[in-house]
Design an enzyme around this catalytic site. Structure first.
Site, mmCIF file in Angstrom:
data_model
loop_
_atom_site.group_PDB
_atom_site.id
_atom_site.type_symbol
_atom_site.label_atom_id
_atom_site.label_comp_id
_atom_site.label_asym_id
_atom_site.label_seq_id
_atom_site.Cartn_x
_atom_site.Cartn_y
_atom_site.Cartn_z
ATOM 1 N N LYS A 191 0.868 -1.173 0.000
ATOM 2 C CA LYS A 191 0.000 0.000 0.000
ATOM 3 C C LYS A 191 0.910 1.229 0.000
ATOM 4 C CE LYS A 191 -2.462 3.449 1.917
ATOM 5 N NZ LYS A 191 -1.846 4.748 2.266
ATOM 6 N N GLY A 244 6.734 4.888 8.811
ATOM 7 C CA GLY A 244 5.853 6.038 8.992
ATOM 8 C C GLY A 244 5.994 6.628 10.373
ATOM 9 N N SER A 245 4.948 7.265 10.842
ATOM 10 C CA SER A 245 4.986 7.989 12.112
ATOM 11 C C SER A 245 4.874 7.049 13.304
ATOM 12 C CB SER A 245 3.842 9.001 12.164
ATOM 13 O OG SER A 245 2.591 8.336 12.274
ATOM 14 N N GLY A 249 2.480 3.854 13.735
ATOM 15 C CA GLY A 249 3.186 2.624 14.071
ATOM 16 C C GLY A 249 2.578 1.925 15.273
ATOM 17 N N GLU A 266 9.784 1.026 11.094
ATOM 18 C CA GLU A 266 10.777 2.096 10.945
ATOM 19 C C GLU A 266 10.006 3.396 11.090
ATOM 20 O OE1 GLU A 266 12.519 5.090 9.894
ATOM 21 O OE2 GLU A 266 12.591 4.397 7.813
ATOM 22 N N CYS A 300 13.358 10.367 7.528
ATOM 23 C CA CYS A 300 13.311 9.877 8.912
ATOM 24 C C CYS A 300 14.672 9.998 9.585
ATOM 25 C CB CYS A 300 12.849 8.418 8.934
ATOM 26 S SG CYS A 300 11.185 8.159 8.310
ATOM 27 N N GLU A 400 9.889 15.470 15.960
ATOM 28 C CA GLU A 400 10.257 15.363 14.555
ATOM 29 C C GLU A 400 9.463 16.373 13.732
ATOM 30 O OE1 GLU A 400 11.154 11.774 11.470
ATOM 31 O OE2 GLU A 400 9.193 11.724 12.446
#
Length: 497
Positions: A191, A244-245, A249, A266, A300, A400
């Protein structure tokens, strides 16, 4: 096949590219489902729609997973390792043959400068080349059980794997998940981010053209709620690789727990670049600039915190500001130093961080505001920004931002730099600049991060395992360790006497 100049000319004339697919890629072909719903994809450099793609749903996900499960069980897991290697090698070659299309599509979809997109596409080709070489080297072990027994292990593919791909490095992240999964004998259902769907779709088609059986790599496009969520909770998914975030996650982990599904996460980063007084200053300046301003800081592992010794702070930062002010912004196809951020929503998020910082009295040395492409007056851009003397508890040092914003933290010495480097919820990567090799490796051991760069930020390549500690996630991608996520070890012991 059109070259880059022809593709850019087509885009300038028509506002789109004819070669972009629109349907999901399932069972070896592009298909639009009966509901025929579509979504818009934006060119961040203009802030305008340039293409449409299929908006999938739970039914599309189920069709893709069933297709992959069927193909995995009836063909792919029993294909010899050497044949898997040949298919991945052919995929690598096809990526390079389609280099211009993939790079231009990546730039239009993500906004990044074209030269960076070329690097990403070439890196994807190298990823398939690397894992092609690993297919027939997944060897097990034998156990010394004595003369009356024989014992050994074999590595088996985990099955059908789900890949949730982020918008900042679409083809790179797809490749680093697809290639090891396929090398291990797994099937893939992906996806891509709804902001950047096209290169994942094109990559799936190239895999099929290279000889991958139909159904072994399926791609379903759409939103996280309508496609990502049903994919991660599907009972026939055996493993999830998510990038992703932290917030998303956590949701993926909770969902995976219901089916006891394997997960590699990750997540975010707030990575320090430690610059000590004995560094090669020009080398460090170049490294710090690249660490935060590549892909407009939307990485990231971006080096978003400069942790610098006080004795060189003023001189170093003054030169850093001077170089930052010389960076040229522009549409990705014009090959600028700095491209746009990916969406209007993300631009507003970055702007919010700086607006709050200004209210707190932050020392913004350069940048700090949203802007536009100076050539067109369009697009979603944020000025390359440096904020000096940020306290270790300020949100600019802890959260972040995911944009072209560098926060500067002043350290008294190497020990204080280590303290500041570790004083963060994230632990993805860290950079160290020093001419003292012993000190560099001492710091590398003590900094809590999954990967350390010494005297060159983003050093290494597909050969180097990558992943985070703390809230940056767990599990490793890339390198031979990246294969482990897609294998299950079976132990066999037999009495022979």
């Amino acid at each position: 096949m059109l070259n880059a100049s022809e593709l850019i000319a087509e885009y300038e004339k028509t506002g789109t590219l004819e070669a972009l697919p629109i349907g999901h890629f399932i069972d070896g072909s592009f298909a639009r489902p009966a509901h025929n719903r579509t979504m818009e994809s934006y060119d961040p450099g203009r802030g305008e729609v340039f293409a449409r793609f299929t908006a999938g749903g739970e039914g599309d996900v189920d069709e893709a997973v069933r297709s992959s499960k069927r193909a995995f069980e009836t063909s792919w897991r029993d294909v010899s390792p050497v044949e898997r290697a040949r298919i991945l090698h052919r995929t690598s070659a096809l990526i390079l043959e389609n280099l211009d299309l993939l790079a231009v599509a990546e730039t239009l979809d993500s906004g990044k400068p074209l030269q960076e997109a070329y690097g990403d596409v070439k890196g994807a080709a190298r990823t398939f080349e690397y894992y092609a070489g690993a297919c027939d080297k997944l060897q097990g072990d034998s156990f010394p059980l004595g003369p009356d027994y024989v014992g050994y292990t074999i590595h088996e593919p985990v099955g059908v794997t789900a890949h949730i791909i982020p918008w900042n490095f679409p083809i790179s992240t797809a490749a680093r998940g697809f290639a090891p999964a396929l090398a291990a004998g797994c099937a893939v259902v992906a996806k891509p981010a709804e902001q950047t769907p096209f290169t994942a779709l094109l990559l799936a088609r190239l895999l099929y053209e290279a000889g991958l059986p139909a159904g072994i790599c399926n791609v379903v496009t759409g939103t996280g709620a309508e496609v990502g969520a049903p994919l991660t909770r599907h009972a026939d998914i055996d493993h999830i690789t998510f990038t992703g975030s932290v917030q998303t996650g956590r949701t993926v982990m909770k969902t995976a727990a219901d089916e006891v599904t394997r997960v590699v996460l990750e997540l975010g980063g707030k990575s320090p670049v430690v610059v000590l007084k004995d560094c090669d200053k020009d080398q460090a300046l170049n490294g710090v600039l690249g660490a935060i301003f590549e892909n407009a800081g939307q990485i990231c592992s971006a080096g978003s915190r400069l942790v610098i010794e006080r004795s060189i702070h003023e001189e170093f930062v003054a030169e850093l500001v001077s170089r930052t002010k010389s960076l040229q912004l522009g549409h990705g196809l014009s090959k600028p130093d700095l491209g746009p951020v990916n969406s209007a929503e993300h631009l507003a998020k970055i702007e919010g961080f700086l607006d709050r910082a200004k209210v707190r009295g932050a020392d913004v040395l350069t940048g700090g505001s949203a802007t536009h492409d100076p050539a067109s007056g369009k697009g979603w851009f944020f000025e390359p920004t440096i904020v000096d003397r940020v306290s270790d508890k300020d949100e600019l040092a802890q959260e972040e931002i995911f944009g072209p914003v560098l926060t500067v933290q002043v350290a008294e010495d190497a020990d204080d730099a280590l303290r500041l480097a570790n004083d963060c919820q994230y632990g993805l990567v860290a950079g160290i600049y020093t001419s003292d090799f012993a000190k560099a490796h001492q710091l590398a051991r003590k900094i809590d991060a999954g990967q350390i760069y010494i005297n060159e930020y983003f050093a290494g390549g597909i050969e180097v395992p990558f992943g985070g500690n703390k809230k940056s996630g767990f599990g490793r991608e890339k390198g031979l360790e990246g294969l482990a996520s897609y294998c299950k070890t079976k132990s066999i012991a037999a009495k022979i006497a």
